[in-house]
Design a protein around this motif. Structure first.
Motif, PDB file in Angstrom:
ATOM      1  N   LEU A   1       0.654  -0.890  -0.574  1.00  0.00           N
ATOM      2  CA  LEU A   1       0.147   0.327  -0.379  1.00  0.00           C
ATOM      3  C   LEU A   1       0.961   1.585   0.183  1.00  0.00           C
ATOM      4  O   LEU A   1       1.753   0.869   0.035  1.00  0.00           O
ATOM      5  CB  LEU A   1      -0.905  -0.460   1.429  1.00  0.00           C
ATOM      6  CG  LEU A   1      -0.645  -0.002   2.759  1.00  0.00           C
ATOM      7  CD1 LEU A   1      -0.021   1.839   2.581  1.00  0.00           C
ATOM      8  CD2 LEU A   1      -1.108  -0.674   3.906  1.00  0.00           C
TER       9      LEU A   1
ATOM     10  N   LYS B   1       0.726   5.504   1.456  1.00  0.00           N
ATOM     11  CA  LYS B   1       0.224   6.319   2.155  1.00  0.00           C
ATOM     12  C   LYS B   1       0.487   7.439   2.124  1.00  0.00           C
ATOM     13  O   LYS B   1       1.337   7.570   2.593  1.00  0.00           O
ATOM     14  CB  LYS B   1      -0.175   5.970   3.436  1.00  0.00           C
ATOM     15  CG  LYS B   1      -1.362   7.008   4.148  1.00  0.00           C
ATOM     16  CD  LYS B   1      -1.052   6.908   5.652  1.00  0.00           C
ATOM     17  CE  LYS B   1      -1.227   8.020   6.461  1.00  0.00           C
ATOM     18  NZ  LYS B   1      -0.818   9.267   6.324  1.00  0.00           N
TER      19      LYS B   1
ATOM     20  N   TYR C   1      -3.660   4.043  -1.273  1.00  0.00           N
ATOM     21  CA  TYR C   1      -3.647   3.240  -2.546  1.00  0.00           C
ATOM     22  C   TYR C   1      -3.460   1.473  -1.270  1.00  0.00           C
ATOM     23  O   TYR C   1      -2.307   1.605  -1.607  1.00  0.00           O
ATOM     24  CB  TYR C   1      -2.592   3.065  -3.348  1.00  0.00           C
ATOM     25  CG  TYR C   1      -3.325   2.213  -4.477  1.00  0.00           C
ATOM     26  CD1 TYR C   1      -1.914   1.398  -4.683  1.00  0.00           C
ATOM     27  CD2 TYR C   1      -3.906   2.470  -5.331  1.00  0.00           C
ATOM     28  CE1 TYR C   1      -2.112   0.036  -5.749  1.00  0.00           C
ATOM     29  CE2 TYR C   1      -4.072   1.326  -6.741  1.00  0.00           C
ATOM     30  CZ  TYR C   1      -3.212   0.840  -6.480  1.00  0.00           C
ATOM     31  OH  TYR C   1      -3.897  -0.567  -7.409  1.00  0.00           O
ATOM     32  N   TYR C   2      -4.457   1.242  -2.017  1.00  0.00           N
ATOM     33  CA  TYR C   2      -3.994  -0.046  -1.932  1.00  0.00           C
ATOM     34  C   TYR C   2      -3.466  -1.180  -2.737  1.00  0.00           C
ATOM     35  O   TYR C   2      -5.239  -1.187  -3.745  1.00  0.00           O
ATOM     36  CB  TYR C   2      -5.312  -1.088  -1.084  1.00  0.00           C
ATOM     37  CG  TYR C   2      -5.180  -0.286   0.766  1.00  0.00           C
ATOM     38  CD1 TYR C   2      -6.298   0.944   0.523  1.00  0.00           C
ATOM     39  CD2 TYR C   2      -4.704  -1.082   1.353  1.00  0.00           C
ATOM     40  CE1 TYR C   2      -6.367   1.171   2.382  1.00  0.00           C
ATOM     41  CE2 TYR C   2      -5.203  -0.599   3.107  1.00  0.00           C
ATOM     42  CZ  TYR C   2      -5.706   0.551   3.107  1.00  0.00           C
ATOM     43  OH  TYR C   2      -5.710   0.616   4.372  1.00  0.00           O
TER      44      TYR C   2
ATOM     45  N   ARG D   1      -6.515  -5.613  -0.763  1.00  0.00           N
ATOM     46  CA  ARG D   1      -7.724  -4.941  -0.746  1.00  0.00           C
ATOM     47  C   ARG D   1      -8.562  -5.442  -0.190  1.00  0.00           C
ATOM     48  O   ARG D   1      -8.677  -6.535  -0.166  1.00  0.00           O
ATOM     49  CB  ARG D   1      -8.347  -3.176  -2.205  1.00  0.00           C
ATOM     50  CG  ARG D   1      -9.082  -3.138  -1.807  1.00  0.00           C
ATOM     51  CD  ARG D   1      -9.655  -1.769  -2.882  1.00  0.00           C
ATOM     52  NE  ARG D   1      -8.132  -1.403  -3.877  1.00  0.00           N
ATOM     53  CZ  ARG D   1      -7.595  -2.013  -4.282  1.00  0.00           C
ATOM     54  NH1 ARG D   1      -8.362  -2.787  -5.904  1.00  0.00           N
ATOM     55  NH2 ARG D   1      -6.121  -1.242  -5.294  1.00  0.00           N
TER      56      ARG D   1
END
Length: 129
Positions: free
Chosen positions: A49, A51, A59-60, A65
């Protein structure tokens, strides 16, 4: 000088959970972009991920996710990676990384390891029955 220290890895059965920590010195974690990456035996480092700073994009990767979640404790200057419903394919050394940018869109999409300057030493996560 930015220093990152990961902890919290271990051996967990499939379906279990772990919470990894990324503690920082020399920087306020909310003021930098953070990436979590992992490297399985015999494979290259892959993103988990990304950040962005100051409440920006997170965003994963598709593979995590819905199972992994990032959170932070500003008072302790620590980021956490909560990992649920773990699978054997999640087995890897997990790293946190930082890039000193305030761009809230830095993690609009995936970022590879070249996008991050400072790295921790990693923590081993093993998923096995």
């Amino acid at each position: 000088q930015v220093q990152l220290v990961e902890s919290g890895g271990g051996l967990v059965q499939p379906g279990g959970s772990l919470r990894l920590s990324c503690a920082a010195s020399g920087v306020i974690l909310d003021d930098v972009a953070i990436g979590w990456f992992r490297q399985a035996p015999g494979k290259g480092r892959e993103g988990v991920l990304c950040k962005s700073a100051n409440g920006g994009n997170i965003y994963y990767e598709d593979s995590v996710r819905g199972r992994f979640t990032i959170s932070r404790d500003n008072a302790k200057n620590v980021l956490y990676l909560q990992m649920n419903n773990l699978k054997p394919e999640d087995t890897a050394v997990y790293y946190c990384a930082a890039e000193e940018t305030l761009d809230p869109t830095y993690c609009f999409g995936p970022r590879d390891e070249r996008a991050f300057t400072s790295w921790g030493q990693g923590t081993q996560v093993t998923i096995s029955s």
